[in-house]
Design a protein around this motif. Structure first.
Motif, PDB file in Angstrom:
ATOM      1  N   PHE A 320      -2.817   2.544  13.277  1.00 25.69           N
ATOM      2  CA  PHE A 320      -3.361   2.904  11.951  1.00 25.69           C
ATOM      3  C   PHE A 320      -3.619   1.653  11.113  1.00 25.69           C
ATOM      4  O   PHE A 320      -4.632   1.552  10.426  1.00 25.69           O
ATOM      5  CB  PHE A 320      -2.401   3.854  11.219  1.00 25.69           C
ATOM      6  N   VAL A 321      -2.684   0.702  11.187  1.00 29.78           N
ATOM      7  CA  VAL A 321      -2.862  -0.543  10.420  1.00 29.78           C
ATOM      8  C   VAL A 321      -4.119  -1.263  10.919  1.00 29.78           C
ATOM      9  O   VAL A 321      -4.965  -1.709  10.137  1.00 29.78           O
ATOM     10  CB  VAL A 321      -1.617  -1.453  10.562  1.00 29.78           C
ATOM     11  N   LEU A 322      -4.262  -1.337  12.237  1.00 31.42           N
ATOM     12  CA  LEU A 322      -5.422  -2.034  12.807  1.00 31.42           C
ATOM     13  C   LEU A 322      -6.726  -1.358  12.380  1.00 31.42           C
ATOM     14  O   LEU A 322      -7.674  -2.034  11.954  1.00 31.42           O
ATOM     15  CB  LEU A 322      -5.324  -2.038  14.340  1.00 31.42           C
ATOM     16  N   ALA A 323      -6.769  -0.020  12.473  1.00 31.30           N
ATOM     17  CA  ALA A 323      -8.008   0.692  12.107  1.00 31.30           C
ATOM     18  C   ALA A 323      -8.342   0.440  10.643  1.00 31.30           C
ATOM     19  O   ALA A 323      -9.510   0.251  10.284  1.00 31.30           O
ATOM     20  CB  ALA A 323      -7.851   2.194  12.373  1.00 31.30           C
ATOM     21  N   ALA A 324      -7.306   0.396   9.791  1.00 28.10           N
ATOM     22  CA  ALA A 324      -7.551   0.165   8.361  1.00 28.10           C
ATOM     23  C   ALA A 324      -8.107  -1.235   8.112  1.00 28.10           C
ATOM     24  O   ALA A 324      -8.934  -1.428   7.227  1.00 28.10           O
ATOM     25  CB  ALA A 324      -6.252   0.359   7.573  1.00 28.10           C
ATOM     26  N   VAL A 325      -7.670  -2.217   8.909  1.00 30.06           N
ATOM     27  CA  VAL A 325      -8.158  -3.590   8.732  1.00 30.06           C
ATOM     28  C   VAL A 325      -9.577  -3.731   9.298  1.00 30.06           C
ATOM     29  O   VAL A 325     -10.433  -4.384   8.700  1.00 30.06           O
ATOM     30  CB  VAL A 325      -7.193  -4.600   9.420  1.00 30.06           C
ATOM     31  N   LEU A 326      -9.827  -3.123  10.447  1.00 34.48           N
ATOM     32  CA  LEU A 326     -11.103  -3.354  11.136  1.00 34.48           C
ATOM     33  C   LEU A 326     -12.260  -2.542  10.561  1.00 34.48           C
ATOM     34  O   LEU A 326     -13.378  -3.053  10.404  1.00 34.48           O
ATOM     35  CB  LEU A 326     -10.980  -3.005  12.625  1.00 34.48           C
ATOM     36  N   GLU A 327     -12.014  -1.265  10.302  1.00 35.23           N
ATOM     37  CA  GLU A 327     -13.122  -0.350  10.054  1.00 35.23           C
ATOM     38  C   GLU A 327     -14.044  -0.773   8.898  1.00 35.23           C
ATOM     39  O   GLU A 327     -15.271  -0.782   9.077  1.00 35.23           O
ATOM     40  CB  GLU A 327     -12.570   1.073   9.890  1.00 35.23           C
ATOM     41  N   PRO A 328     -13.509  -1.182   7.733  1.00 33.98           N
ATOM     42  CA  PRO A 328     -14.438  -1.486   6.635  1.00 33.98           C
ATOM     43  C   PRO A 328     -15.341  -2.676   6.947  1.00 33.98           C
ATOM     44  O   PRO A 328     -16.359  -2.854   6.300  1.00 33.98           O
ATOM     45  CB  PRO A 328     -13.508  -1.813   5.454  1.00 33.98           C
ATOM     46  N   GLU A 329     -14.972  -3.515   7.908  1.00 37.19           N
ATOM     47  CA  GLU A 329     -15.709  -4.761   8.159  1.00 37.19           C
ATOM     48  C   GLU A 329     -16.480  -4.720   9.469  1.00 37.19           C
ATOM     49  O   GLU A 329     -16.836  -5.768  10.009  1.00 37.19           O
ATOM     50  CB  GLU A 329     -14.712  -5.942   8.191  1.00 37.19           C
ATOM     51  N   ARG A 330     -16.727  -3.529   9.970  1.00 38.86           N
ATOM     52  CA  ARG A 330     -17.309  -3.436  11.315  1.00 38.86           C
ATOM     53  C   ARG A 330     -18.559  -4.300  11.515  1.00 38.86           C
ATOM     54  O   ARG A 330     -18.635  -5.040  12.500  1.00 38.86           O
ATOM     55  CB  ARG A 330     -17.618  -1.966  11.653  1.00 38.86           C
ATOM     56  N   PRO A 331     -19.552  -4.285  10.599  1.00 39.49           N
ATOM     57  CA  PRO A 331     -20.773  -5.052  10.892  1.00 39.49           C
ATOM     58  C   PRO A 331     -20.490  -6.537  11.121  1.00 39.49           C
ATOM     59  O   PRO A 331     -21.057  -7.147  12.024  1.00 39.49           O
ATOM     60  CB  PRO A 331     -21.625  -4.856   9.629  1.00 39.49           C
ATOM     61  N   TRP A 332     -19.606  -7.140  10.322  1.00 39.21           N
ATOM     62  CA  TRP A 332     -19.348  -8.587  10.440  1.00 39.21           C
ATOM     63  C   TRP A 332     -18.519  -8.896  11.673  1.00 39.21           C
ATOM     64  O   TRP A 332     -18.666  -9.948  12.283  1.00 39.21           O
ATOM     65  CB  TRP A 332     -18.606  -9.114   9.192  1.00 39.21           C
ATOM     66  N   LEU A 333     -17.624  -7.955  12.016  1.00 35.82           N
ATOM     67  CA  LEU A 333     -16.744  -8.201  13.156  1.00 35.82           C
ATOM     68  C   LEU A 333     -17.504  -8.161  14.478  1.00 35.82           C
ATOM     69  O   LEU A 333     -17.120  -8.817  15.446  1.00 35.82           O
ATOM     70  CB  LEU A 333     -15.625  -7.145  13.193  1.00 35.82           C
ATOM     71  N   LYS A 401      13.197   5.171  10.837  1.00 41.77           N
ATOM     72  CA  LYS A 401      12.980   6.545  11.298  1.00 41.77           C
ATOM     73  C   LYS A 401      12.176   7.416  10.328  1.00 41.77           C
ATOM     74  O   LYS A 401      11.573   8.400  10.743  1.00 41.77           O
ATOM     75  CB  LYS A 401      14.328   7.232  11.539  1.00 41.77           C
ATOM     76  N   THR A 402      12.225   7.093   9.030  1.00 39.95           N
ATOM     77  CA  THR A 402      11.544   7.972   8.071  1.00 39.95           C
ATOM     78  C   THR A 402      10.387   7.266   7.383  1.00 39.95           C
ATOM     79  O   THR A 402       9.807   7.810   6.445  1.00 39.95           O
ATOM     80  CB  THR A 402      12.539   8.442   6.989  1.00 39.95           C
ATOM     81  N   ARG A 403      10.050   6.063   7.831  1.00 45.59           N
ATOM     82  CA  ARG A 403       9.098   5.236   7.084  1.00 45.59           C
ATOM     83  C   ARG A 403       7.677   5.348   7.637  1.00 45.59           C
ATOM     84  O   ARG A 403       7.476   5.341   8.842  1.00 45.59           O
ATOM     85  CB  ARG A 403       9.543   3.769   7.164  1.00 45.59           C
ATOM     86  N   PHE A 404       6.697   5.441   6.716  1.00 37.94           N
ATOM     87  CA  PHE A 404       5.287   5.423   7.099  1.00 37.94           C
ATOM     88  C   PHE A 404       4.692   4.097   6.656  1.00 37.94           C
ATOM     89  O   PHE A 404       5.053   3.583   5.602  1.00 37.94           O
ATOM     90  CB  PHE A 404       4.494   6.515   6.365  1.00 37.94           C
ATOM     91  N   VAL A 405       3.744   3.578   7.406  1.00 33.34           N
ATOM     92  CA  VAL A 405       3.018   2.410   6.898  1.00 33.34           C
ATOM     93  C   VAL A 405       2.084   2.895   5.795  1.00 33.34           C
ATOM     94  O   VAL A 405       1.575   4.015   5.863  1.00 33.34           O
ATOM     95  CB  VAL A 405       2.217   1.699   8.016  1.00 33.34           C
ATOM     96  N   PRO A 406       1.829   2.082   4.764  1.00 35.04           N
ATOM     97  CA  PRO A 406       0.966   2.529   3.666  1.00 35.04           C
ATOM     98  C   PRO A 406      -0.415   2.930   4.164  1.00 35.04           C
ATOM     99  O   PRO A 406      -1.049   3.806   3.591  1.00 35.04           O
ATOM    100  CB  PRO A 406       0.868   1.317   2.742  1.00 35.04           C
ATOM    101  N   GLU A 407      -0.872   2.306   5.232  1.00 39.14           N
ATOM    102  CA  GLU A 407      -2.200   2.620   5.766  1.00 39.14           C
ATOM    103  C   GLU A 407      -2.290   4.080   6.200  1.00 39.14           C
ATOM    104  O   GLU A 407      -3.380   4.628   6.333  1.00 39.14           O
ATOM    105  CB  GLU A 407      -2.522   1.720   6.969  1.00 39.14           C
ATOM    106  N   ALA A 408      -1.149   4.721   6.479  1.00 37.38           N
ATOM    107  CA  ALA A 408      -1.161   6.111   6.922  1.00 37.38           C
ATOM    108  C   ALA A 408      -0.601   7.049   5.866  1.00 37.38           C
ATOM    109  O   ALA A 408      -0.605   8.268   6.060  1.00 37.38           O
ATOM    110  CB  ALA A 408      -0.340   6.245   8.206  1.00 37.38           C
TER     111      ALA A 408
END
Ligand SMILES: Cc1cc2nc3c(=O)[nH]c(=O)nc-3n(C[C@H](O)[C@H](O)[C@H](O)COP(=O)(O)OP(=O)(O)OC[C@H]3O[C@@H](n4cnc5c(N)ncnc54)[C@H](O)[C@@H]3O)c2cc1C
Length: 428
Positions: A320-333, A401-408
């Motif tokens: 989820f963290v990776l998708a959040a970092v990559l997706e908005p910048e797809r054209p440049w990446l 055990k109960t923690r979510f990353v902010p990206e999700a």
């Protein structure tokens, strides 16, 4: 130029990390190659506990209802077993309505569901198909793949961006020599077996502590128990010398039964299904920053001592963290002219987030593992745990055990009543 197929991204490995990333990116419109060496369903060394914090994410990935239908009952209590003693405490609940407690599900089921979902989302699945080599650099990677079967010819695919999700126990071809040189007596070997008719209480997650190792037991789907754990190579070696001719898994089981009375009781009338599986050596730690321009998720990025059973969480959440970092910048990446610079910047951003979210979990897991494996340390800690069993509840919370990353986090907003419609999380 290769004349093989071209994709926006090649994801190597279809465990929970790779399949989750493939689902998220394919849904967001990327063309995804998902490469998996093994045929599914396949058994895998794992304690098979899915922490509560993953269940809402599995909903978002489209497999929640099936996991809910198949998995064992809610895990509400944790026990620590050492010698003849046992301490029991409550497991902490996650802040996600309807998804407050962890469950256990065999990896033959979970990984198959996620890989199927990746294909449904539009990813092209290369399976069974092993990555042989990666050449090139960000903007243009060439991946040589060997499909299973003697007659199958090697193929090459091309992608401007590569995600390594190949786990940590099977090095990529380029890493093999280095791994061989690094063997040490303190290396851990991991084992897992399934049992029918065990006496483990279905809502209980017993954690096992013994000299030179640790483990866990749980009841998963259809009442089948999973017993898994790790043991130092030197400890296992000594016991194998005392039991010549016996297989390593059987020696491991004998140690568990002898040194944790709770295991002997739980398995007294049980029947093992299939052989013990083994992998190793496993080396918990961070594997980022390799300078090859490849994005790493799951165990390929970093591995926590499995005493805390957080590896599946970190695999899914890092996707989820990776998708959040990559997706908005797809054209440049993906554009050949900007890919090298854009990927370097986003790799640095992704790795910084990874360390922020997960490095602490690795440290906590390492502390628990060393307490559990060292008789002198566990003898000091044991009276504290016996006096304050709530330490186990806190320990489970500290380990994530109960923690979510902010990206999700948007997917599991309190008061949502459970599952939200699937979408890619872009926040964070
Ligand atoms: C004893 C033990 C108990 C554990 N218990 C738990 C638990 O209860 N709960 C929990 O959350 N975690 C647990 N874990 C940790 C968990 O198993 C891992 O963290 C998790 O599997 C990591 O997922 P992943 O997707 O990163 O990698 P993996 O699940 O290892 O998947 C990697 C995939 O990549 C494929 N692959 C590898 N090399 C190639 C190649 N060259 N080409 C193509 N494909 C390739 C592999 O076949 C595999 O399917 C445990 C681990 C151990 C050792």
């Amino acid at each position: 130029m290769s004349d093989g197929p071209r994709f926006d991204v090649a994801v190597v490995g279809a465990g929970p990390a790779g399949a989750s990333a493939a689902i998220l990116l394919a849904r967001a419109g990327w063309s995804v190659a998902l490469i998996e060496r093994q045929r599914f369903p396949r058994r895998k060394v794992c304690g098979e506990c899915i922490a509560a914090s993953n269940l809402a994410l599995l909903d978002a990935l489209g497999v929640g209802p099936e996991v809910e239908r198949l998995a064992g009952v809610e895990l509400r209590r944790v026990a620590l077993l050492r010698g003849t003693e046992r301490v029991v405490a409550a497991l902490p609940a996650a802040d996600a309505p309807g998804r407050r407690w962890g469950r256990a599900l065999g990896r033959e089921q979970l990984d198959t569901l996620l890989a199927q979902q990746a294909a449904l989302a539009g990813a092209t699945l290369f399976q069974p198909c092993a990555l042989q080599a990666i050449e090139g650099s960000p903007g243009r990677f060439l991946l040589r793949l060997r499909p299973d079967g003697e007659a199958a010819a090697e193929t090459t695919i091309e992608a401007p961006l590569v995600v390594a999700a190949h786990g940590s126990w099977e090095p990529l071809p380029a890493e093999r020599g280095e791994r061989r040189e690094q063997r040490r007596p303190s290396d851990l070997f991991a084992f897992k077996a399934n049992f029918r008719a065990s006496a483990i209480e279905p809502d209980l997650l017993p954690v096992l502590s013994f000299a030179g190792g640790y483990g866990g037991m749980v009841v998963a789907e259809d009442g089948i128990a999973t017993v898994a754990g790790c043991i130092r190579e030197d400890r296992l070696g000594r016991d194998r010398e005392a039991r010549p001719g016996e297989r390593a898994g059987d020696v491991f089981e004998a140690i568990l039964r002898r040194e944790c009375a709770g295991v002997a009781e739980a398995l007294a009338g049980a029947e093992r299904e299939g052989p013990w599986l083994a992998v190793g050596p496993i080396r918990p730690g961070v594997r980022l920053g390799q300078g090859d321009g490849i994005f790493r998720i799951g165990n390929a990025a970093g591995e926590a001592h499995p005493i805390v059973g957080e590896g599946i969480s970190m695999a899914i959440q890092s996707a989820f963290v990776l998708a959040a970092v990559l997706e908005p910048e797809r054209p440049w990446l993906l554009d050949a002219r900007s890919a090298a610079q854009a990927q370097a910047a986003h790799l640095a951003e992704y790795e910084a987030r990874w360390r922020r979210h997960f490095a602490g979990r690795l440290r906590i897991a390492a502390a628990f593992a060393h307490l559990a494996m060292r008789p002198a340390a566990s003898a000091v800690a044991w009276p504290l745990v016996r006096a304050w069993p709530g330490l186990l509840t806190h320990g489970a919370r500290w380990s994530g055990k109960t923690r979510f990353v902010p990206e999700a986090a948007g997917l599991v907003a309190p008061g949502s009543g459970g599952a939200r419609p699937p979408r890619v999380a872009l926040g964070g």
